[in-house]
Design a protein around this motif. Structure first.
Motif, PDB file in Angstrom:
ATOM      1  N   TYR A  94      -4.314   0.298  -4.593  1.00 33.32           N
ATOM      2  CA  TYR A  94      -4.000   1.488  -3.809  1.00 33.32           C
ATOM      3  C   TYR A  94      -5.294   1.962  -3.158  1.00 33.32           C
ATOM      4  O   TYR A  94      -6.351   1.992  -3.799  1.00 33.32           O
ATOM      5  N   PHE A 110      -1.491  11.991  -3.457  1.00 33.16           N
ATOM      6  CA  PHE A 110      -0.769  10.761  -3.777  1.00 33.16           C
ATOM      7  C   PHE A 110       0.201  11.028  -4.919  1.00 33.16           C
ATOM      8  O   PHE A 110       0.071  12.023  -5.649  1.00 33.16           O
ATOM      9  N   GLN A 178      -6.088   2.165 -10.843  1.00 29.87           N
ATOM     10  CA  GLN A 178      -5.056   1.343 -10.208  1.00 29.87           C
ATOM     11  C   GLN A 178      -3.890   1.100 -11.172  1.00 29.87           C
ATOM     12  O   GLN A 178      -4.013   1.309 -12.378  1.00 29.87           O
ATOM     13  N   LYS A 179      -2.764   0.681 -10.617  1.00 31.52           N
ATOM     14  CA  LYS A 179      -1.572   0.410 -11.407  1.00 31.52           C
ATOM     15  C   LYS A 179      -1.894  -0.529 -12.565  1.00 31.52           C
ATOM     16  O   LYS A 179      -2.500  -1.580 -12.384  1.00 31.52           O
ATOM     17  N   GLY A 223       1.240   5.732  -5.313  1.00 26.77           N
ATOM     18  CA  GLY A 223       1.584   5.526  -3.917  1.00 26.77           C
ATOM     19  C   GLY A 223       1.450   6.816  -3.131  1.00 26.77           C
ATOM     20  O   GLY A 223       0.908   7.806  -3.626  1.00 26.77           O
TER      21      GLY A 223
END
Length: 228
Positions: A94, A110, A178-179, A223
């Motif tokens: 992202y 976000f 991050q994810k 996201g």
């Protein structure tokens, strides 16, 4: 100097907007001098707390996390210690962005879904998401309103390059959280609840004023924000 003051206040206050006066005789020089003095006063207060809390946070991090313990060297994240477990299967990163507001540059909102816990240094949990039900924020600033600036530092990178400029949100991780990443961090009190006693956590445990706290955030999704 005016632009520098706006820039600092934007990040220190997380996008709190300055209100402008419409009077023709408004004394802007006095206004900006007042803001500069407020910044100096707040810095002195934080420096005083840092001298007291920094050794405690360092000892905690090294005892709990050993060689995995890392410290932020950023001037606006000073005193935060953390450990990071990166995603085993990295997804497309992202990209954190900057939005220019009336108060200066701020992190572009976000959305994020994550598991989290908040605890005191003695191990007592004061807040967490329900088991099996991740926390969902369509705009991360809703979480920051509760848990304060330490959360922005945990999510964002130290530098965001955008439109030919370098912006400095003073985050902890090179690419930002991050994810699939899981970060645990301990922050000085002035980055968390500061001078406010927190009693609204899920576990009915009070966080006293001026108390450092420990958070763990396991990021499940991230996201674009879907709400203001």
């Amino acid at each position: 100097m005016k632009n520098i003051t706006k820039f600092l206040m934007a990040f220190l206050c997380l996008g709190i907007l300055f209100t402008a006066c419409n009077k023709d005789n408004f004394d802007w020089d006095a206004y900006y001098k007042q803001q500069e003095e407020a910044i100096k006063k707040e810095k002195a207060r934080q420096d005083s707390l840092y001298k007291i809390q920094a050794p405690l946070l360092e000892a905690y991090a090294k005892e709990k996390w050993g060689s995995s313990a890392m410290r932020s060297d950023s001037s606006l994240s000073k005193g935060i210690w953390y450990k990071i477990e990166y995603a085993k299967e990295p997804a497309t990163p992202y990209t954190y962005g900057i939005t220019l507001t009336n108060g200066g540059p701020a992190i572009t909102p976000f959305a994020a879904t994550f598991n989290f816990t908040g605890e005191l240094m003695d191990g007592r949990v004061f807040d967490k998401n329900a088991t099996g039900t991740p926390a969902v924020y369509t705009n991360i600033y809703k979480a920051v309103e509760i848990y304060n600036v330490a959360w922005i530092r945990a999510f964002t990178p130290p530098v965001i390059k955008q439109d030919g400029r370098d912006y400095l949100p003073h985050g902890l991780l090179a690419k930002g959280l991050q994810k699939g990443d899981k970060i645990t961090f301990i922050a000085p009190s002035y980055y968390t609840f500061d001078q406010t006693e927190y009693t609204k956590g899920s576990e009915k445990v009070t966080v006293p004023k001026n108390t450092p706290v420990v958070y763990t955030i396991e990021l499940l999704t991230i996201g674009a924000s879907t709400s203001n």
